[in-house]
Design a protein around this motif. Structure first.
Motif, PDB file in Angstrom:
ATOM      1  N   GLU A 154       3.396   3.455   0.527  1.00 33.00           N
ATOM      2  CA  GLU A 154       2.268   2.525   0.395  1.00 33.00           C
ATOM      3  C   GLU A 154       2.699   1.242  -0.310  1.00 33.00           C
ATOM      4  N   GLN A 155       3.540   1.395  -1.343  1.00 35.01           N
ATOM      5  CA  GLN A 155       4.051   0.208  -2.048  1.00 35.01           C
ATOM      6  C   GLN A 155       4.945  -0.624  -1.126  1.00 35.01           C
ATOM      7  N   LEU A 156       5.792   0.086  -0.375  1.00 39.59           N
ATOM      8  CA  LEU A 156       6.712  -0.590   0.554  1.00 39.59           C
ATOM      9  C   LEU A 156       5.936  -1.332   1.635  1.00 39.59           C
ATOM     10  N   ARG A 157       4.919  -0.652   2.206  1.00 44.97           N
ATOM     11  CA  ARG A 157       4.138  -1.258   3.299  1.00 44.97           C
ATOM     12  C   ARG A 157       3.395  -2.503   2.827  1.00 44.97           C
ATOM     13  N   ALA A 158       2.829  -2.436   1.618  1.00 44.48           N
ATOM     14  CA  ALA A 158       2.116  -3.595   1.079  1.00 44.48           C
ATOM     15  C   ALA A 158       3.051  -4.791   0.947  1.00 44.48           C
ATOM     16  N   LYS A 159       4.271  -4.525   0.491  1.00 44.39           N
ATOM     17  CA  LYS A 159       5.257  -5.600   0.336  1.00 44.39           C
ATOM     18  C   LYS A 159       5.657  -6.173   1.700  1.00 44.39           C
ATOM     19  N   VAL A 160       5.920  -5.292   2.677  1.00 45.80           N
ATOM     20  CA  VAL A 160       6.332  -5.732   4.014  1.00 45.80           C
ATOM     21  C   VAL A 160       5.226  -6.564   4.669  1.00 45.80           C
ATOM     22  N   HIS A 161       3.990  -6.076   4.586  1.00 47.42           N
ATOM     23  CA  HIS A 161       2.862  -6.790   5.204  1.00 47.42           C
ATOM     24  C   HIS A 161       2.687  -8.184   4.606  1.00 47.42           C
ATOM     25  N   SER A 162       2.859  -8.303   3.281  1.00 47.96           N
ATOM     26  CA  SER A 162       2.636  -9.601   2.635  1.00 47.96           C
ATOM     27  C   SER A 162       3.787 -10.574   2.901  1.00 47.96           C
ATOM     28  N   GLN A 163       5.010 -10.044   3.035  1.00 42.90           N
ATOM     29  CA  GLN A 163       6.177 -10.940   3.170  1.00 42.90           C
ATOM     30  C   GLN A 163       6.640 -11.141   4.610  1.00 42.90           C
ATOM     31  N   TYR A 164       6.456 -10.120   5.458  1.00 42.06           N
ATOM     32  CA  TYR A 164       7.044 -10.196   6.805  1.00 42.06           C
ATOM     33  C   TYR A 164       6.039 -10.030   7.932  1.00 42.06           C
ATOM     34  N   GLY A 165       4.753  -9.846   7.577  1.00 37.98           N
ATOM     35  CA  GLY A 165       3.721  -9.747   8.606  1.00 37.98           C
ATOM     36  C   GLY A 165       3.432  -8.308   9.018  1.00 37.98           C
ATOM     37  N   VAL A 166       2.381  -8.157   9.826  1.00 41.68           N
ATOM     38  CA  VAL A 166       1.931  -6.834  10.268  1.00 41.68           C
ATOM     39  C   VAL A 166       2.314  -6.631  11.730  1.00 41.68           C
ATOM     40  N   ARG A 167       2.913  -5.500  12.004  1.00 36.94           N
ATOM     41  CA  ARG A 167       3.223  -5.116  13.397  1.00 36.94           C
ATOM     42  C   ARG A 167       2.470  -3.810  13.690  1.00 36.94           C
ATOM     43  N   GLU A 168       2.056  -3.648  14.947  1.00 40.86           N
ATOM     44  CA  GLU A 168       1.334  -2.419  15.313  1.00 40.86           C
ATOM     45  C   GLU A 168       2.024  -1.768  16.483  1.00 40.86           C
ATOM     46  N   MET A 169       2.228  -0.443  16.347  1.00 42.64           N
ATOM     47  CA  MET A 169       2.866   0.337  17.414  1.00 42.64           C
ATOM     48  C   MET A 169       1.838   0.717  18.447  1.00 42.64           C
ATOM     49  N   VAL A 170       2.247   0.626  19.712  1.00 36.01           N
ATOM     50  CA  VAL A 170       1.416   1.152  20.788  1.00 36.01           C
ATOM     51  C   VAL A 170       1.651   2.660  20.823  1.00 36.01           C
ATOM     52  N   SER A 171       0.587   3.434  20.852  1.00 30.77           N
ATOM     53  CA  SER A 171       0.725   4.886  20.804  1.00 30.77           C
ATOM     54  C   SER A 171       1.558   5.380  21.987  1.00 30.77           C
ATOM     55  N   ALA A 218       7.810  -0.783   9.279  1.00 31.81           N
ATOM     56  CA  ALA A 218       6.613  -0.256   8.605  1.00 31.81           C
ATOM     57  C   ALA A 218       5.768   0.659   9.496  1.00 31.81           C
ATOM     58  N   PRO A 219       5.368   0.229  10.723  1.00 29.32           N
ATOM     59  CA  PRO A 219       4.574   1.153  11.560  1.00 29.32           C
ATOM     60  C   PRO A 219       5.359   2.394  12.000  1.00 29.32           C
ATOM     61  N   LEU A 220       6.684   2.246  12.155  1.00 25.62           N
ATOM     62  CA  LEU A 220       7.502   3.411  12.508  1.00 25.62           C
ATOM     63  C   LEU A 220       7.478   4.431  11.371  1.00 25.62           C
ATOM     64  N   LEU A 221       7.659   3.949  10.144  1.00 27.71           N
ATOM     65  CA  LEU A 221       7.632   4.842   8.978  1.00 27.71           C
ATOM     66  C   LEU A 221       6.246   5.478   8.836  1.00 27.71           C
ATOM     67  N   ALA A 222       5.188   4.692   9.091  1.00 19.60           N
ATOM     68  CA  ALA A 222       3.817   5.218   8.972  1.00 19.60           C
ATOM     69  C   ALA A 222       3.615   6.400   9.912  1.00 19.60           C
ATOM     70  N   GLU A 223       4.091   6.260  11.146  1.00 14.75           N
ATOM     71  CA  GLU A 223       3.948   7.350  12.126  1.00 14.75           C
ATOM     72  C   GLU A 223       4.791   8.556  11.721  1.00 14.75           C
ATOM     73  N   GLY A 224       6.019   8.294  11.242  1.00 16.42           N
ATOM     74  CA  GLY A 224       6.891   9.383  10.797  1.00 16.42           C
ATOM     75  C   GLY A 224       6.284  10.151   9.637  1.00 16.42           C
ATOM     76  N   ILE A 225       5.683   9.438   8.687  1.00 23.29           N
ATOM     77  CA  ILE A 225       5.070  10.091   7.521  1.00 23.29           C
ATOM     78  C   ILE A 225       3.806  10.849   7.928  1.00 23.29           C
ATOM     79  N   ARG A 226       3.085  10.308   8.914  1.00 24.59           N
ATOM     80  CA  ARG A 226       1.887  11.032   9.419  1.00 24.59           C
ATOM     81  C   ARG A 226       2.287  12.378  10.014  1.00 24.59           C
ATOM     82  N   ILE A 227       3.351  12.378  10.826  1.00 21.27           N
ATOM     83  CA  ILE A 227       3.845  13.625  11.423  1.00 21.27           C
ATOM     84  C   ILE A 227       4.345  14.565  10.329  1.00 21.27           C
TER      85      ILE A 227
END
Length: 333
Positions: free
Chosen positions: A316-333, A286-295
């Motif tokens: 956004e739909q995918l991220r909401a599902k991942v966060h609710s089922q598998y937890g939140v991960r954060e990338m170090v910049s 999820a955080p990898l995709l978020a960064e890729g989509i931002r770029i």
């Protein structure tokens, strides 16, 4: 283009010029050349060569080839079809084998000539100096296809009754690893195989491998675009869209139905750690995709804005599902 090797030689020569012959003019020259090699490693794109396993079977071949397998390093951008034509030209009477399995005695003991050829993947050796460090991809890429002595070939096969709705649940992999007499490339572009080993990869292990490769690919694209803003955005578009758009059937939905049901863990309690590992990889995507989509949003042209908007909506739909089922991960910049 093996500038890493040239740098080793430059260092040897620099030591001679500085400490043995005291030729500072030559020292200056060799250090400038060495600097250019470092610059080329970072700035010049080098295509990774393909490697091919070639078996010469039958009594019709000379003894140094007969019933042996060799690993060849292909030329730059050489397709397998072109390589095979080059390979078969010295043996106009040889027959090309259609399978990738080792042939039986009916072939190896026959008076004819049979050639088998298929693409293999180099197995990179673990390098201690790169471990747990953020090393630019341009530096590590060289070692993925050079100084390698092991090569693998993976053959998928179905085990047990096939699931018509989800082939991942019964997709096993038979992986054969070939070890050559010397690392490639060497004095020759090909060396004989001295050892062969076969392992079987379970559907869950295969899913973990595939998910790991996908995450590495996203991270690699992110790093490439951060290092070189002038890169075209199309490869990034295709990669991201193939994962986030359910219409493309990318992503991990098939893994959920294959491995995350309670019935699977009841039947395979030994896979509990593997299932948790797969869930963790999904969470990290999820955080990898978020960064890729931002770029992607920063670089996409105006005529492709609707495409980007659709991709953002799917994500956004995918991220909401991942966060609710598998937890939140954060990338170090």
């Amino acid at each position: 283009q093996m500038w890493e090797e040239a740098i080793h030689i430059c260092k040897e020569l620099a030591e001679q010029y500085e400490s043995e012959v005291f030729d500072y003019e030559m020292l200056s020259d060799i250090l400038q050349r060495q600097a250019k090699f470092y610059e080329k490693i970072l700035k010049v794109l080098r295509p990774s060569p393909d490697y091919f396993a070639v078996g010469y079977y039958g009594q019709g071949f000379p003894t140094f080839l007969r019933n042996k397998v060799f690993i060849y390093r292909g030329k730059e951008y050489e397709r397998r079809e072109d390589f095979e034509l080059r390979l078969l030209s010295p043996f106009p009477n040889a027959e090309k084998l259609k399978t990738t399995s080792p042939p039986g005695p009916d072939v190896t003991a026959s008076p004819g000539q049979y050639i088998q050829c298929f693409t293999v993947q180099p197995v990179e050796e673990a390098r201690v100096r790169f471990k747990e460090r953020s090393v630019p991809e341009q530096i590590t890429n060289f070692y993925k296809a050079n100084h390698v002595q092991s090569f693998s070939y993976s053959r998928p096969f179905q085990k047990g009754p096939k699931d018509p709705d989800n082939e991942f649940a019964t997709m096993w992999i038979e992986r054969t690893t070939f070890t050559t007499a010397y690392p490639l490339p060497g004095i020759l572009r090909w060396f004989v195989v001295t050892a062969t080993a076969t392992t079987v990869i379970s559907p869950l292990e295969n899913a973990i491998e595939t998910m790991t490769r996908t995450n590495e690919k996203i991270l690699s694209e992110i790093n490439r675009h951060q290092n070189d803003p002038s890169l075209p955005v199309n490869p990034l578009s295709m990669l991201l869209n193939g994962i986030v758009d359910p219409a493309v059937m990318g992503g991990f939905a098939k893994y959920e139905t294959a491995f995350f049901q309670e019935s699977y863990l009841r039947e395979h309690p030994e896979d509990k750690a593997g299932v948790e590992r797969l869930k963790d990889l999904i969470a990290w995507q999820a955080p990898l995709l978020a960064e890729g989509i931002r770029i992607h949003g920063r670089k996409v042209s105006e005529d492709l804005r609707p495409f980007h908007a659709r991709m953002e909506q799917c994500f956004e739909q995918l991220r909401a599902k991942v966060h609710s089922q598998y937890g939140v991960r954060e990338m170090v910049s």
